[in-house]
Design an enzyme around this catalytic site. Structure first.
Site, mmCIF file in Angstrom:
data_model
loop_
_atom_site.group_PDB
_atom_site.id
_atom_site.type_symbol
_atom_site.label_atom_id
_atom_site.label_comp_id
_atom_site.label_asym_id
_atom_site.label_seq_id
_atom_site.Cartn_x
_atom_site.Cartn_y
_atom_site.Cartn_z
ATOM 1 N N LYS A 1 0.818 -1.211 0.000
ATOM 2 C CA LYS A 1 0.000 0.000 0.000
ATOM 3 C C LYS A 1 0.857 1.269 0.000
ATOM 4 O O LYS A 1 2.026 1.275 0.403
ATOM 5 C CB LYS A 1 -0.944 -0.007 1.209
ATOM 6 C CG LYS A 1 -2.026 -1.088 1.151
ATOM 7 C CD LYS A 1 -3.047 -0.830 0.071
ATOM 8 C CE LYS A 1 -4.095 -1.942 -0.035
ATOM 9 N NZ LYS A 1 -5.008 -1.967 1.105
ATOM 10 N N ARG B 1 -4.217 -10.278 4.289
ATOM 11 C CA ARG B 1 -4.402 -10.307 2.828
ATOM 12 C C ARG B 1 -3.129 -9.780 2.175
ATOM 13 O O ARG B 1 -2.701 -8.653 2.461
ATOM 14 C CB ARG B 1 -5.608 -9.453 2.440
ATOM 15 C CG ARG B 1 -5.926 -9.434 0.948
ATOM 16 C CD ARG B 1 -7.150 -8.547 0.691
ATOM 17 N NE ARG B 1 -7.570 -8.599 -0.700
ATOM 18 C CZ ARG B 1 -7.104 -7.826 -1.667
ATOM 19 N NH1 ARG B 1 -6.150 -6.937 -1.394
ATOM 20 N NH2 ARG B 1 -7.568 -7.936 -2.899
#
Length: 285
Positions: free
Chosen positions: A230, A264
């Site tokens: 991210k 995840r």
């Protein structure tokens, strides 16, 4: 950290075991492998849209230790994603989903559209991953209640606002999602909460959500964290998505320490190793 972990994956549906209890029974967080069959996902868009490459990718992640495969056919990246129709999502999923399901681990469908989720559940997926936490498609909660399907409820915002208390915003959002779930008849035993790292948040707010993840334990529900590659990582250590393995692992180990039960990730082998080693070290305290 590239060694794989070979194992025989249990088929959740065929074994008759409820999906979530099986995933949550491990001594360290279960690992969800990301399979994007999209042309425009932020990290690996276009790499796995061909059916044979998607199936090979899923097989490799399972060999590396993935407990669950999360398959998505629409990019939900927070910056610049182009919406696609349900028909386009289905067009991308139809040549691929059955083959991934046949590999023998649970499959979650990453979609905010009830029509897509309903088709995928009928085709063998066993978990719904809704990046709008039951608050975008009015038919989603009713569908999942009728299917008795586990759902990942993710926090999201249309845009980031640096001036808000992000933990309060997440708590208010989850409270509303759980009200919707209750009204539809979704069992609390079928709900996982995801703070939505990177979605509708500044990099600082994403890091705050990770640092204070344990506060979300007040909901009494399992937590999923997806910090893989991210953008907040680059705010600390400038990097492109494919250069963020170290930051991703750091964030996921912190998340595990904060109570996350599912992680995840795009990088399954390295994440599995990191979580197992961290759990073994914590066990010596």
């Amino acid at each position: 950290m590239t060694a794989t972990t070979s194992r025989t994956a249990p088929a959740a549906a065929s074994a008759g075991r409820p999906v979530l209890p099986a995933l949550l029974s491990k001594p360290y967080p279960a690992v969800m492998g990301v399979l994007n069959i999209t042309p425009d996902s932020f990290s690996d868009g276009g790499q796995f849209i061909a059916p044979e490459r998607a199936l090979a990718r899923a097989s490799r992640m399972i060999a590396e230790g993935a407990d669950l495969i999360d398959i998505g056919a629409e990019s939900t990246r927070p910056y610049g994603a182009e919406p696609v129709s349900a028909d386009e999502e289905l067009k991308r999923l139809q040549p691929i989903l059955a083959g991934v399901v046949a590999l023998g681990v649970p499959v979650s469908i990453d979609s905010m559209k009830s029509a897509v989720v309903g088709w995928a559940l009928h085709a063998g997926a066993s978990v719904a991953n809704d990046v709008w936490g039951l608050q975008r498609d009015p038919d989603m909660a009713r569908l999942l209640a009728a299917r008795h399907c586990p759902v990942i409820v993710m926090h999201n915002r249309d845009r980031a606002d640096a001036g808000i208390d992000i933990m309060r915003d997440i708590a208010v959002f989850f409270t509303r999602s759980l009200e919707i779930a209750d009204q539809a008849g979704i069992s609390r035993e079928n709900i996982v909460l995801d703070p939505g790292i990177g979605f509708g948040k500044t990099p600082e707010q994403s890091m705050t959500a990770l640092a204070r993840l344990d506060e979300l334990g007040a909901f009494g529900l399992p937590l999923l964290v997806g910090a893989s590659r991210k953008r907040f990582i680059s705010s600390v250590s400038p990097s492109e998505p494919h250069q963020r393995l170290g930051g991703s692992i750091a964030a996921h180990v912190v998340a595990a320490q904060g109570g996350a039960r599912i992680i995840r990730t795009h990088d399954v082998s390295e994440t599995v190793q990191a979580l197992r080693v961290a759990a073994a070290i914590w066990d010596k305290r």
